[in-house]
Design a protein around this motif. Structure first.
Motif, PDB file in Angstrom:
ATOM      1  N   ALA A  59       0.838  -1.209   0.000  1.00  0.00           N
ATOM      2  CA  ALA A  59       0.000   0.000   0.000  1.00  0.00           C
ATOM      3  C   ALA A  59       0.868   1.253   0.000  1.00  0.00           C
ATOM      4  O   ALA A  59       1.943   1.282   0.611  1.00  0.00           O
ATOM      5  N   PHE A  61       0.699   5.166   1.064  1.00  0.00           N
ATOM      6  CA  PHE A  61      -0.061   6.145   1.840  1.00  0.00           C
ATOM      7  C   PHE A  61       0.457   7.552   1.529  1.00  0.00           C
ATOM      8  O   PHE A  61       1.646   7.825   1.763  1.00  0.00           O
ATOM      9  N   ASN A  82      -2.691   4.817  -3.281  1.00  0.00           N
ATOM     10  CA  ASN A  82      -3.956   4.077  -3.114  1.00  0.00           C
ATOM     11  C   ASN A  82      -4.598   4.313  -1.749  1.00  0.00           C
ATOM     12  O   ASN A  82      -5.682   3.795  -1.477  1.00  0.00           O
ATOM     13  N   THR A  83      -3.932   5.088  -0.902  1.00  0.00           N
ATOM     14  CA  THR A  83      -4.442   5.375   0.439  1.00  0.00           C
ATOM     15  C   THR A  83      -4.110   6.819   0.787  1.00  0.00           C
ATOM     16  O   THR A  83      -3.050   7.320   0.382  1.00  0.00           O
ATOM     17  N   GLN A  85      -3.717   9.305   4.101  1.00  0.00           N
ATOM     18  CA  GLN A  85      -3.631   9.427   5.562  1.00  0.00           C
ATOM     19  C   GLN A  85      -3.777  10.911   5.911  1.00  0.00           C
ATOM     20  O   GLN A  85      -2.903  11.719   5.570  1.00  0.00           O
ATOM     21  N   ARG A 106      -8.400   4.234  -0.054  1.00  0.00           N
ATOM     22  CA  ARG A 106      -8.612   4.022   1.385  1.00  0.00           C
ATOM     23  C   ARG A 106      -8.325   5.296   2.170  1.00  0.00           C
ATOM     24  O   ARG A 106      -7.385   6.026   1.848  1.00  0.00           O
ATOM     25  N   VAL A 108      -7.442   6.907   5.908  1.00  0.00           N
ATOM     26  CA  VAL A 108      -6.924   6.652   7.255  1.00  0.00           C
ATOM     27  C   VAL A 108      -6.838   7.998   7.977  1.00  0.00           C
ATOM     28  O   VAL A 108      -6.244   8.943   7.454  1.00  0.00           O
ATOM     29  N   ASP A 130     -11.398   3.973   6.909  1.00  0.00           N
ATOM     30  CA  ASP A 130     -11.029   2.553   6.792  1.00  0.00           C
ATOM     31  C   ASP A 130     -10.111   2.101   7.920  1.00  0.00           C
ATOM     32  O   ASP A 130     -10.018   0.902   8.194  1.00  0.00           O
TER      33      ASP A 130
END
Ligand SMILES: O=C(O)c1ccccc1NCC(=O)[C@H](O)[C@H](O)COP(=O)(O)O
Length: 219
Positions: A59, A61, A82-83, A85, A106, A108, A130
């Protein structure tokens, strides 16, 4: 039995650090965008270039200090991780708005664990994201401290959040080879996140990283 947590190595600076972290077992890499303070910041161009070359299923972030949903969306779209934060509190817009604009990405949310009110804050936000990332820091300072502090916080508070949260939690803040076992036992998190504890003079240090991973996976 305590299950070994996933490891996210943060403050990745270049492809070489990304390769090293993945080779040593990292499940996720943290790429730090503009911040008011902290050691891990790189440019959006560097984030996009590194993220593009990270193989699945690792992943990527993006750490963003933006607090407006539109700005968070724009930041992710510049770098294509893909994420996302989110390291500060969301002040304008909603998580639903970000999700609608960034399908499949995603979310966070970082919670700076300071006192009992941090537990309430975490549980209030958890249903919208998530995962939560429980870090040290102080967003109320004149120059906000949003991460990369190298300090631990009160793990008993993080344990409470972990027990009550409907979503997985990552534990961060001052994790090192010599304290990570204790942290895992105290909090039993889904994931661990760290920056300074596996670095020497700012560089990702293979010896420290191997010592950390050994503590996490070979006990
Ligand atoms: O490292 C930074 O510059 C930074 C600044 C602001 C927010 C987050 C930042 N770092 C990324 C992380 O999520 C760190 O891994 C996390 O804060 C733990 O850092 P450390 O205590 O140094 O392990």
């Amino acid at each position: 039995m305590i299950i070994s947590p996933h490891v996210k190595i943060c403050c990745i600076r270049d492809d070489e650090e990304a390769r090293l972290a993945i080779a040593m077992g990292a499940a996720a890499l943290g790429l730090v965008g503009a911040m008011p303070s902290g050691p891990g910041v790189i440019t959006d161009g560097q984030i996009a270039a590194i993220a593009k070359r990270v193989p699945p299923p690792v992943a990527t972030f993006l750490l963003t200090s933006e607090t407006d949903a539109d700005q968070i969306i724009a930041h992710q779209q510049r770098v294509n991780t893909n994420t996302v934060q989110i390291v500060d509190a969301l002040r304008l817009g909603t998580y639903d708005q970000i999700r609608a604009a960034l399908p499949g990405i995603r979310l966070v949310q970082v919670i700076h664990v300071i006192d009992q009110s941090s537990v309430e804050e975490a549980l209030h936000i958890a249903p919208h994201v998530d995962a939560l990332l429980l870090d040290s820091g102080n967003p109320t300072l004149a120059v906000k401290e949003l991460g990369g502090t190298g300090r631990v916080h009160d793990w008993a508070l993080s344990r409470q959040i972990r027990e009550l949260s409907p979503v997985p939690i990552f534990l961060a803040g001052g994790l090192r080879p010599d304290n990570v076992r204790q942290a895992i036992e105290a909090v039993q998190p889904f994931g661990l996140d760290l920056c300074s504890g596996v670095r020497t003079n700012g560089q990702l240090d293979p010896v420290k990283l191997e010592a950390f991973m050994t503590q996490v996976f070979n006990q």
